[in-house]
Motif scaffolding. Structure first.
Motif, mmCIF file in Angstrom:
data_model
loop_
_atom_site.group_PDB
_atom_site.id
_atom_site.type_symbol
_atom_site.label_atom_id
_atom_site.label_comp_id
_atom_site.label_asym_id
_atom_site.label_seq_id
_atom_site.Cartn_x
_atom_site.Cartn_y
_atom_site.Cartn_z
ATOM 1 N N MET A 1 29.667 3.553 3.132
ATOM 2 C CA MET A 1 29.230 4.758 2.482
ATOM 3 C C MET A 1 29.216 5.889 3.513
ATOM 4 O O MET A 1 28.870 5.685 4.665
ATOM 5 N N SER A 2 29.579 7.060 3.084
ATOM 6 C CA SER A 2 29.639 8.211 3.979
ATOM 7 C C SER A 2 28.273 8.860 4.151
ATOM 8 O O SER A 2 27.497 8.973 3.206
ATOM 9 N N ALA A 3 28.020 9.309 5.364
ATOM 10 C CA ALA A 3 26.807 10.071 5.646
ATOM 11 C C ALA A 3 26.963 11.506 5.158
ATOM 12 O O ALA A 3 25.991 12.159 4.780
ATOM 13 N N GLU A 4 28.211 12.000 5.194
ATOM 14 C CA GLU A 4 28.544 13.336 4.695
ATOM 15 C C GLU A 4 29.904 13.271 4.021
ATOM 16 O O GLU A 4 30.784 12.548 4.474
ATOM 17 N N ALA A 5 30.078 14.055 2.958
ATOM 18 C CA ALA A 5 31.371 14.147 2.275
ATOM 19 C C ALA A 5 31.500 15.537 1.661
ATOM 20 O O ALA A 5 30.517 16.086 1.149
ATOM 21 N N TYR A 6 32.698 16.099 1.745
ATOM 22 C CA TYR A 6 32.949 17.453 1.276
ATOM 23 C C TYR A 6 34.275 17.512 0.527
ATOM 24 O O TYR A 6 35.164 16.707 0.767
ATOM 25 N N THR A 7 34.399 18.503 -0.343
ATOM 26 C CA THR A 7 35.645 18.775 -1.050
ATOM 27 C C THR A 7 36.080 20.190 -0.715
ATOM 28 O O THR A 7 35.257 21.116 -0.763
ATOM 29 N N VAL A 8 37.347 20.372 -0.374
ATOM 30 C CA VAL A 8 37.904 21.696 -0.100
ATOM 31 C C VAL A 8 38.765 22.083 -1.295
ATOM 32 O O VAL A 8 39.669 21.339 -1.684
ATOM 33 N N LEU A 9 38.456 23.250 -1.864
ATOM 34 C CA LEU A 9 39.144 23.736 -3.052
ATOM 35 C C LEU A 9 39.878 25.034 -2.760
ATOM 36 O O LEU A 9 39.463 25.817 -1.912
#
Length: 111
Positions: A1-9
């Motif tokens: 599991m990720s400690a941080e996750a982001y999406t770039v749009l």
């Protein structure tokens, strides 16, 4: 599991998702991109990417993961961002035979 996750749009278009997982005391950065991610977007995001890597290095001290042996564009980007890539194949997938190299960045060696 990720400690941080982001999406770039770009508007409603997903360009990439990225994050960092924890593996013991170290961070494991990862990124999945779409074909819509172009060099123009990469150049625009470099400053933020460097800030994110610096923050992760402050938290974990060492970042590492694997990159596919034949994946030249990501290997160039990883080197440009300051990662070291092992010169030898470090992992061969047991079922497919696909080959990967380890990439690493350590806090005390980051420029």
């Amino acid at each position: 599991m990720s400690a941080e996750a982001y999406t770039v749009l770009d508007g409603d278009t997903v360009l990439c998702i990225f994050g960092v997982a924890e593996r013991g005391p170290w961070g494991v950065p990862w990124m999945l991109s779409t074909s819509d991610l172009k060099s123009l977007h990469m150049k625009a995001g470099i400053t933020e990417a460097r800030r994110t890597l610096d923050r992760w290095l402050s938290t974990y001290g060492r970042l590492f993961n694997l990159v596919h042996e034949r994946n030249e564009q990501p290997k160039r980007w990883l080197r440009w961002m300051g990662f070291a890539i092992d010169s030898n194949v470090t992992f061969t997938h047991p079922k497919t035979g696909e080959q990967f190299r380890t990439f690493t960045m350590m806090k005390d060696k980051h420029v």
